[in-house]
Design a protein around this motif. Structure first.
Motif, PDB file in Angstrom:
ATOM      1  N   ILE A  35      -5.512   4.103  -0.103  1.00  8.10           N
ATOM      2  CA  ILE A  35      -5.073   3.175  -0.763  1.00  8.10           C
ATOM      3  C   ILE A  35      -5.433   1.694   0.091  1.00  8.10           C
ATOM      4  O   ILE A  35      -4.749   1.725   1.228  1.00  8.10           O
ATOM      5  CB  ILE A  35      -3.382   3.296  -1.000  1.00  8.10           C
ATOM      6  N   GLY A  36      -5.806   1.006  -0.549  1.00 13.19           N
ATOM      7  CA  GLY A  36      -6.096  -0.444   0.062  1.00 13.19           C
ATOM      8  C   GLY A  36      -5.829  -1.426  -0.918  1.00 13.19           C
ATOM      9  O   GLY A  36      -6.249  -1.382  -1.983  1.00 13.19           O
ATOM     10  N   ILE A  37      -5.178  -2.414  -0.285  1.00 15.13           N
ATOM     11  CA  ILE A  37      -4.690  -3.661  -1.162  1.00 15.13           C
ATOM     12  C   ILE A  37      -5.309  -4.956  -0.738  1.00 15.13           C
ATOM     13  O   ILE A  37      -5.061  -4.985   0.878  1.00 15.13           O
ATOM     14  CB  ILE A  37      -3.339  -3.757  -1.248  1.00 15.13           C
ATOM     15  N   ALA A  38      -5.683  -5.942  -1.172  1.00 15.01           N
ATOM     16  CA  ALA A  38      -6.112  -7.250  -0.768  1.00 15.01           C
ATOM     17  C   ALA A  38      -5.527  -8.175  -1.860  1.00 15.01           C
ATOM     18  O   ALA A  38      -5.384  -7.901  -2.905  1.00 15.01           O
ATOM     19  CB  ALA A  38      -7.462  -7.650  -0.773  1.00 15.01           C
ATOM     20  N   LEU A  39      -4.555  -9.120  -1.103  1.00  7.60           N
ATOM     21  CA  LEU A  39      -3.630 -10.025  -2.030  1.00  7.60           C
ATOM     22  C   LEU A  39      -4.765 -11.338  -2.046  1.00  7.60           C
ATOM     23  O   LEU A  39      -5.054 -11.814  -1.203  1.00  7.60           O
ATOM     24  CB  LEU A  39      -2.403 -10.601  -1.168  1.00  7.60           C
ATOM     25  N   ALA A  40      -4.834 -11.660  -3.380  1.00 14.17           N
ATOM     26  CA  ALA A  40      -5.519 -13.038  -3.821  1.00 14.17           C
ATOM     27  C   ALA A  40      -4.265 -14.225  -3.423  1.00 14.17           C
ATOM     28  O   ALA A  40      -3.106 -14.059  -3.751  1.00 14.17           O
ATOM     29  CB  ALA A  40      -5.867 -12.926  -5.093  1.00 14.17           C
ATOM     30  N   GLN A  85      -7.788   6.887   7.551  1.00 17.56           N
ATOM     31  CA  GLN A  85      -9.216   6.465   7.361  1.00 17.56           C
ATOM     32  C   GLN A  85      -9.641   6.235   6.127  1.00 17.56           C
ATOM     33  O   GLN A  85     -10.359   5.269   5.784  1.00 17.56           O
ATOM     34  CB  GLN A  85     -10.161   7.733   7.923  1.00 17.56           C
ATOM     35  N   LEU A  86      -9.370   6.912   5.134  1.00 15.37           N
ATOM     36  CA  LEU A  86      -9.515   6.628   3.572  1.00 15.37           C
ATOM     37  C   LEU A  86      -8.917   5.001   3.307  1.00 15.37           C
ATOM     38  O   LEU A  86      -9.580   4.557   2.409  1.00 15.37           O
ATOM     39  CB  LEU A  86      -8.899   7.616   2.828  1.00 15.37           C
ATOM     40  N   SER A  87      -7.668   5.077   3.696  1.00 16.36           N
ATOM     41  CA  SER A  87      -6.924   3.806   3.342  1.00 16.36           C
ATOM     42  C   SER A  87      -7.645   2.747   4.167  1.00 16.36           C
ATOM     43  O   SER A  87      -7.692   1.601   3.467  1.00 16.36           O
ATOM     44  CB  SER A  87      -5.667   3.758   3.804  1.00 16.36           C
ATOM     45  N   GLU A  95       0.906  -1.136   0.190  1.00 17.79           N
ATOM     46  CA  GLU A  95      -0.023  -0.103   0.153  1.00 17.79           C
ATOM     47  C   GLU A  95       0.847   1.386   0.023  1.00 17.79           C
ATOM     48  O   GLU A  95       0.550   2.132  -0.651  1.00 17.79           O
ATOM     49  CB  GLU A  95      -1.071   0.041   1.177  1.00 17.79           C
ATOM     50  N   GLN A  96       2.040   1.108   0.736  1.00 19.20           N
ATOM     51  CA  GLN A  96       3.044   2.337   0.915  1.00 19.20           C
ATOM     52  C   GLN A  96       3.737   2.438  -0.543  1.00 19.20           C
ATOM     53  O   GLN A  96       3.674   3.710  -1.006  1.00 19.20           O
ATOM     54  CB  GLN A  96       3.975   2.112   2.016  1.00 19.20           C
TER      55      GLN A  96
END
Length: 170
Positions: A152-157, A73-75, A49-50
């Motif tokens: 910014i938000g990430i999810a790893l599949a 908060q947005l992240s 995310e960074q």
């Protein structure tokens, strides 16, 4: 407490006793951070995310635009969106749970005057950012001077690709 357990286990070989003690100590830690909210703090932006934030701001600076502030908060909201897309198996700007980005921001009590969203499902953060710049609508969000903050938000599949959500706000 650990010492008392160790004394009670002194008849067990030392290696087995240490494994039992360490297992007990380690198993207590995850219970404290079981919920998403419990472990998400300003300092806990993931490395990816960074990196996504750095790439975004680097692209903006190349076009003489000021860097966007990465808002915690947005992240958090962006990460929820990415995690939801992954877990529910969809890829869309409209969440079946929260609606569009403005509905989602309102649901989570985030105050804004302008908002937009970029989403990507790609092999890496770098490729996702490159794809954003090559798409006119996404590029417009990345290079807009109307926004001052980004989440910014990430999810790893499990297959290794990333779901990346960028939420832009003013």
């Amino acid at each position: 407490m650990i010492y008392a357990r160790f004394r009670a286990l002194r008849r067990i070989p030392m290696a087995a006793a240490l494994c039992l003690l360490l297992g007990t100590a380690l198993s207590a830690a995850p219970a404290q951070a079981a919920s998403f909210d419990a472990h998400y703090t300003t300092a806990s932006l993931s490395a990816q995310e960074q990196e996504a934030g750095n790439l975004l701001n680097s692209d903006r600076m190349r076009y003489n635009l000021s860097a966007l502030t990465i808002d915690p908060q947005l992240s958090r909201i962006a990460r929820i969106k990415s995690e939801e897309m992954l877990s529910l198996g969809y890829f869309s700007h409209t969440s079946p749970t929260y609606g569009d980005v403005r509905d989602m921001l309102t649901h989570f009590g985030y105050s804004y005057t302008a908002a937009s969203e970029n989403i990507a499902r790609h092999a890496s953060v770098e490729k996702a950012q490159a794809a954003f710049l090559s798409s006119p609508g996404h590029r417009r969000n990345v290079l807009s001077s109307a926004y001052t903050k980004v989440g910014i938000g990430i999810a790893l599949a499990p297959q290794g690709y990333v779901y990346l959500t960028q939420i832009f706000c003013r």
